[in-house]
Design a protein around this motif. Structure first.
Motif, PDB file in Angstrom:
ATOM      1  N   ASN A   2      28.350 -80.614  41.981  1.00  0.00           N
ATOM      2  CA  ASN A   2      29.421 -79.631  42.092  1.00  0.00           C
ATOM      3  C   ASN A   2      29.448 -78.690  40.893  1.00  0.00           C
ATOM      4  N   MET A   3      28.281 -78.308  40.389  1.00  0.00           N
ATOM      5  CA  MET A   3      28.234 -77.529  39.144  1.00  0.00           C
ATOM      6  C   MET A   3      28.456 -76.056  39.440  1.00  0.00           C
ATOM      7  N   ALA A   4      29.447 -75.466  38.798  1.00  0.00           N
ATOM      8  CA  ALA A   4      29.680 -74.040  38.978  1.00  0.00           C
ATOM      9  C   ALA A   4      29.273 -73.313  37.711  1.00  0.00           C
ATOM     10  N   LYS A   5      28.704 -72.151  37.868  1.00  0.00           N
ATOM     11  CA  LYS A   5      28.176 -71.425  36.707  1.00  0.00           C
ATOM     12  C   LYS A   5      29.216 -70.450  36.167  1.00  0.00           C
ATOM     13  N   ILE A   6      29.369 -70.437  34.865  1.00  0.00           N
ATOM     14  CA  ILE A   6      30.312 -69.520  34.236  1.00  0.00           C
ATOM     15  C   ILE A   6      29.683 -68.140  34.175  1.00  0.00           C
TER      16      ILE A   6
ATOM     17  N   LYS B 479      26.656 -77.821  29.514  1.00  0.00           N
ATOM     18  CA  LYS B 479      27.351 -78.311  30.713  1.00  0.00           C
ATOM     19  C   LYS B 479      28.551 -79.122  30.259  1.00  0.00           C
ATOM     20  N   ASP B 482      35.351 -79.468  32.570  1.00  0.00           N
ATOM     21  CA  ASP B 482      36.440 -78.700  31.982  1.00  0.00           C
ATOM     22  C   ASP B 482      37.797 -79.238  32.409  1.00  0.00           C
ATOM     23  N   GLU B 489      33.007 -79.516  36.910  1.00  0.00           N
ATOM     24  CA  GLU B 489      31.785 -79.477  36.112  1.00  0.00           C
ATOM     25  C   GLU B 489      31.318 -78.030  36.046  1.00  0.00           C
ATOM     26  N   LEU B 490      31.209 -77.519  34.828  1.00  0.00           N
ATOM     27  CA  LEU B 490      30.823 -76.122  34.674  1.00  0.00           C
ATOM     28  C   LEU B 490      29.579 -76.010  33.825  1.00  0.00           C
ATOM     29  N   GLU B 491      28.896 -74.903  34.001  1.00  0.00           N
ATOM     30  CA  GLU B 491      27.627 -74.712  33.312  1.00  0.00           C
ATOM     31  C   GLU B 491      27.617 -73.328  32.690  1.00  0.00           C
ATOM     32  N   LEU B 492      27.143 -73.217  31.446  1.00  0.00           N
ATOM     33  CA  LEU B 492      27.117 -71.910  30.786  1.00  0.00           C
ATOM     34  C   LEU B 492      25.765 -71.676  30.150  1.00  0.00           C
ATOM     35  N   GLU B 493      25.202 -70.502  30.405  1.00  0.00           N
ATOM     36  CA  GLU B 493      23.965 -70.123  29.716  1.00  0.00           C
ATOM     37  C   GLU B 493      24.356 -69.403  28.440  1.00  0.00           C
TER      38      GLU B 493
END
Lengths: 388, 746
Positions: A2-6, B479, B482, B489-493
């Motif tokens: 369920n990973m959402a990208k910022i 990752k 939050d 689950e959030l991911e940031l580049e």
């Protein structure tokens, strides 16, 4: 997973839809606490602000919460950081309208004044061209009652074709956008599947909320009785909006369904339904527009403090339509042929673009999105209850 | 092992006090509600040596103090006993009273019948009264044997050794020098400024650390009472308050002071040896002849002898200005006091902690600050322009299951301030904050608001689920779960991950603590005596601590702390003489045979062997002695006693306790008020009535209340108290099964 990208760039994009201060939000939740429309099933506005700040477009597009907000503005008044959550919700609604529209036109209309004006002028010019090519004789001969022979210049049968094509186009785009909305909000959800039966049992919600805008009564949930609230003026916005809405619906039904009856060359008595309904429609539209315009100019209530150019477009076009309509009516019954013909053309040059552009692609779409949003939200809530 | 057997001295050799005044305090009810102070004052009149015994409402009140002074003068008292609260509160108050009345302040004894009697035994007032009798009698016996003592006065050298020339040390040095003291500023590094010199812009004023250091250094240079030693470390310390001997070792710079400057510059430009630059946390390299930064102070180069030792040709060529065989110098400084302001180190993350040292693009906050100072135009790391920075907070701090359980205080503010600086300097940089809590306390809160408004995104994680830093292709990705977006689950580049590392105690702090004998905590920071009342003093008299070596602080707080210490030091030594409490160990030279056992156990090195009157005996350094008393019991011949705690006095106190106690019962039943506050005095009455009632047969609360005509609530309260102390117990439910019946417990 369920990973959402910022997406940090999204914050800049949403600003084009109106919201400026939402970055100041520090997630205290005061807005959600004070909101009278939020509940356990649908929590807002903080969640929506959070999605916006993080740029989680996927979450935003599949959420129904923005439509459950009726912009009472309590959240903005109570926000300790002056992040204006109310305006953010409004901007998200504009953004969603742009996203439900698969043509991409809506986004251009909301983010570019040039496109907005250009589109209106474009359609208006097409209408003008149609009149130049296909209109009848501008006769100065009057009817026996002293009225203008409007149907000589613009036979209602021909105009009806234009009306129906417009209505057809409008419906096509609007309905397809609603299907898009349905996919995003209901079908894309992985956590709940809606059984077929519910689609029928919850159907009444659409028409009920379309005609009553009942949720307005829940806004500003102070502990007063219904009649007390009416007396104190808290329901004024809602009642005037109802007035405006019923006025517009009346007029719409008459010109699309009963144009032959409505666009008559007869000059009836003032109490004849053709005239009375027309006056009602005009009164409703003009009253509503003036009321909303004053609220926006004077920034009296919270929801009127921030205005996007699409808000003014809507108000101005509707006002000019009604105004030109009423002028048209009086020119006709008092036998002023040229005034009538020119006003008629101008009236159509405002009316048609307004309907074709505002209804499926811009602010007016809320007439459909809101009732359907409530319908979809009920489907999901009831489906979850059954699942338990 | 009593004094009678060994010393041959009799119990009553000391001239006994025979005109004793006893004052027993009500303490406004705190004592008198439980202890029968009136009866006590009557009883004490009959004790040996007691001339007057009074019970007073508040012994510490001004009016009563005046009365005591009058009593002492009128009745010619030679000693007083005050039975009231803990000596921690009013010991000095009543010593003052004694002094003003012309008595020696040590002919006064404080008896604690509040914290040690009425308060802990409030449920047994009669026993509390009995205990108070014993305590006061003991006090009377003790004061009868008390000796008149005078404060010990020692000479104090008006000089201070300050260890550490960071911002705290330098600032304290300036004030101490201006107040007229000589200051020896001892700095381990070859340049002053410590951590502040390494920080670029500082919050809240945005002033650069370097500028602050320069300002302080220039002022120090202008004051000739301050002597600065760089490259110097503390090796040994001996002596005591007022007269410390501090030996320091000074490392050489390996540069010939008289050398030609042009030649030195040539050497520097020709020097090819480069090593990682510790000042810049290894981000850059520096030459073996260096200054920490171009404007470093003192403005003198240093040669890294280790790095150059194999460059034989180079050294030969420049032998007139560089000499790597210069010896260390040792000096002994004589000072009245020592101030430790050694500061802190920053936490060094473990290998692969959040990808540190393993992944490309993970650095610490101090490293970022160096990077920003070295890159004023564009932020570049590893040859890439940095467009986004992800800060991960609380790294190496607040570890509930780790070593560093504390929070480092300054880092939330420093990080957010850095984020504001990033936006200001490098316009298009985006900042993301992965935090646990935001602690921009006090006036620093403004920075948090500014940061939100400029578009910084904040994400909250819990200690149990920290963010994960990994590579996705060639992109650095963070990752996290939050907690403010419904635990999504959030991911940031991102381009750069900055670990917000806090303060840790310096690696050399334990060795310094050993040299100075000051205690060190579990967190390895130096310990003060009391965090609120004595925040800059240590248990070693004359050794003070200030700044962040005591605990994490920001610059402002560090300076406040070291200035507090400098004021205290100045107050202590400004007159050139120091007055100490006479509660110290005393050695009876006739009895002592110098076995050395006392010196062995003394933590403060206060006992030494000396030759006196032909024999070797132990001698007490009264400045170092803290009166802890550990030497007294180990002495096999009972030659050591502690002033005010002599064997005489303690044994007499035991005798006082052992006397038989006869108390009079309170006569007559008192009218009990049903309404209003119930004082402790009335408790026994109501309880008696209730017990009488339920002894006839078990009753419920409403029944008791009706019978005794006492308010329901009051009965409930008393019955529940009696229930709690197992005086009554439930006897089942009544017929209607609504109330409990109560009976007396056997």
């Amino acid at each position: 997973m369920n990973m959402a990208k910022i997406n940090p760039d999204f914050a800049e994009e949403i600003k084009k839809y109106g919201a400026q201060d939402f970055n100041a939000c520090y997630n205290c939740g005061n807005c959600t606490a004070v909101c009278s429309m939020t509940d356990a099933d649908n929590s807002f506005p903080r969640k929506i602000i959070r999605y916006t700040s993080l740029g989680l477009e996927g979450e935003l597009q599949t959420s129904v919460e923005p439509w459950l907000c009726y912009y009472c503005g309590d959240c903005s008044t109570s926000c300790p950081r002056q992040a204006d959550p109310g305006n953010l919700m409004m901007s998200v609604r504009r953004y969603l309208v742009a996203k439900y529209d698969w043509t991409g036109l809506s986004k251009k209309l909301y983010t570019s004044k040039v496109w907005e004006l250009g589109a209106i002028i474009f359609v208006a010019l097409i209408v003008l061209l149609l009149f130049i090519l296909y209109s009848g004789e501008m006769t100065t001969e009057l009817t026996t009652e002293g009225g203008v022979k409007l149907n000589t210049f613009a036979p209602w049968q021909n105009v009806e074709i234009l009306d129906w094509s417009m209505a057809g186009l409008l419906s096509f785009f609007l309905l397809s956008n609603i299907v898009n909305m349905f996919f995003k909000i209901v079908l894309k959800r992985k956590d709940v599947k809606v059984p077929l039966k519910l689609y029928f049992t919850e159907l009444f919600n659409i028409l009920f909320h379309f005609f009553t805008q009942w949720n307005f009564s829940k806004c500003n949930a102070e502990k007063k009785s219904f009649w007390e609230k009416i007396k104190s003026g808290e329901y004024n916005y809602w009642l005037i909006h109802l007035f405006l809405m019923t006025a517009y619906v009346t007029m719409f039904i008459m010109i699309v369904g009963f144009l032959g009856w409505f666009q008559t060359d007869n000059v009836y008595k003032w109490y004849h339904p053709q005239r009375l309904l027309g006056y009602y429609a005009t009164a409703g539209i003009i009253t509503g527009i003036i009321y909303f315009a004053i609220l926006r100019i004077k920034k009296i209530i919270e929801k009127s403090k921030k205005t996007h150019f699409s808000d003014w477009t809507f108000l101005i076009l509707l006002f000019l339509t009604a105004f030109s309509g009423i002028l048209l009516h009086f020119f006709r019954i008092y036998g002023m042929p040229y005034a009538t013909y020119y006003t008629y053309v101008i009236h159509m040059m405002i009316l048609i673009p307004m309907l074709i552009i505002e209804v499926p692609f811009s602010k007016w779409s809320h007439l459909a999105y809101r009732p359907f949003a409530i319908y979809f939200s009920r489907l999901i809530i009831e489906a979850k209850k059954i699942k338990k | 092992m009593c004094s009678k057997c060994l010393s041959g001295k009799k119990y009553n050799e000391v001239k006994m006090k025979e005109r004793i005044g006893v004052y027993i305090c009500h303490c406004g009810g705190n004592i008198s509600d439980y202890v029968d102070v009136e009866q006590l004052s009557e009883m004490m009149k009959d004790e040996d040596g007691v001339v007057i015994a009074k019970n007073v409402m508040f012994a510490c009140a001004d009016s009563n103090q005046k009365e005591m002074i009058n009593d002492i003068r009128d009745k010619n008292l030679d000693s007083i006993v005050v039975a009231s609260c803990s000596p921690k509160l009013h010991l000095h108050t009543f010593r003052g009273v004694a002094q003003r009345a012309g008595l020696n302040p040590f002919n006064y004894v404080q008896v604690n019948i509040r914290e040690q009697c009425s308060w802990p035994h409030s449920d047994h007032p009669l026993d509390a009264t009995k205990k108070a009798v014993g305590l006061i009698r003991a006090g009377i016996k003790r004061v009868a044997r008390s000796k008149a003592l005078e404060n010990i006065v020692i000479d104090a050298k008006k000089a201070v050794v300050i260890v550490g020339a960071g911002v705290s040390g330098m600032r304290a040095a300036i004030d101490l020098a201006k107040m007229g003291n000589d200051v020896f500023l001892v700095e381990k590094d070859f340049f002053v400024g410590g951590r502040v010199a390494q920080s670029g812009e500082l919050f809240m004023t945005n002033q650069k650390g370097k500028q602050l250091v320069e300002q302080l250094y220039n002022e120090i240079k202008s004051l000739n009472k301050i002597t600065l030693f760089t490259g110097a470390t503390l090796e040994k310390i001996s002596g005591s308050l007022g007269n410390f001997n501090v030996s320091i070792k000074i490392k050489p710079r390996f540069i010939n002071e008289k050398a030609d400057e042009k030649l030195l510059n040539q050497a520097i430009s020709e020097c090819s040896v480069e090593v990682p630059d510790v000042f810049n946390y290894g981000l850059t390299r520096r030459k073996a002849i260096y200054k920490n930064y171009p404007e470093a102070l003192p403005d003198k180069y240093v040669v890294d002898a280790e790095a150059l030792k194999n460059e034989k040709e180079f050294l030969k060529k420049f032998s007139s200005c560089i000499d790597i065989y210069q010896p260390d110098e040792t000096l002994t400084l004589n000072a009245g006091s020592v101030l430790v302001t050694t500061g802190v180190d920053t936490y060094q993350p473990e290998e692969n902690e959040f990808g540190y040292k393993k992944l490309n693009g993970v650095i610490t906050l101090p490293e970022l600050k160096r990077l920003m100072e070295l890159n004023p135009e564009t932020l570049i790391y590893n040859n890439k322009k940095v467009r986004s920075v992800a800060f991960i907070y609380c790294v190496g701090n607040r570890q509930s299951k780790g070593k560093n359980k504390y929070c480092s205080r300054f880092c939330c503010t420093s990080t957010i301030h850095t984020s504001l600086q990033l936006k200001e300097k490098y316009k298009d940089v985006r900042a993301f904050h992965f935090y646990r809590d935001i602690r921009t306390y006090g006036k620093q809160e403004i920075l948090f608001e500014k940061s939100s408004k400029q578009g910084d995104v904040y994400l909250r994680f819990d200690e149990k689920e920290p963010p994960v830093v990994e590579m996705n292709g060639n992109k650095l990705v963070v990752k996290v779960k939050d907690y403010i977006t419904t635990k999504k689950e959030l991911e940031l580049e991102t381009d750069l991950v900055v670990l917000v590392t806090g303060m840790v105690s310096r690696s050399d702090s334990s060795s310094l603590a050993e040299i100075l004998k000051i205690p060190i905590g579990n967190d390895k920071f130096f310990n003060e005596i009391h965090p609120k009342l004595k925040p800059v003093e240590t248990v070693i008299k004359g050794v003070f601590i200030g700044g962040s070596c005591q605990g994490p602080k920001n610059v402002s707080e560090s300076v406040q702390s070291s200035l507090a210490a400098s004021a205290k030091i100045n107050a202590l030594i400004k007159s050139g003489r120091i007055s100490l409490d006479p509660i110290v160990a005393t050695v009876d030279k006739d009895i002592c045979v110098w076995c050395g056992k006392c010196a062995e156990v003394c933590e403060y090195d206060a006992l030494k062997e000396i030759k006196a009157e032909g024999k070797n005996i132990a001698s007490v350094n009264m400045a170092s002695c803290t009166g802890c008393g550990i030497c007294a019991p180990v002495c096999p011949v009972d030659a050591i006693q502690i002033a005010q705690y002599t064997n005489d006095e303690i044994e007499s106190m035991i005798d006082g306790f052992m006397q038989k106690i006869e108390l009079k019962e309170k006569s007559g039943e008192e009218e009990v008020q049903a309404e209003g506050a119930v004082t402790m005095k009335e408790y026994p009455q109501i309880w008696k009535q209730i017990l009488q009632s339920i002894n006839e047969k078990p009753k419920t609360i409403p029944e008791i209340s009706k019978e005794l005509e006492i308010n329901n609530d009051l009965v409930t309260y008393h019955l529940m108290t009696m229930n709690k102390y197992s005086i009554v117990e439930s006897a089942g439910l009544d017929k209607k099964e609504t109330y409990h019946l109560y009976k007396q417990k056997n």
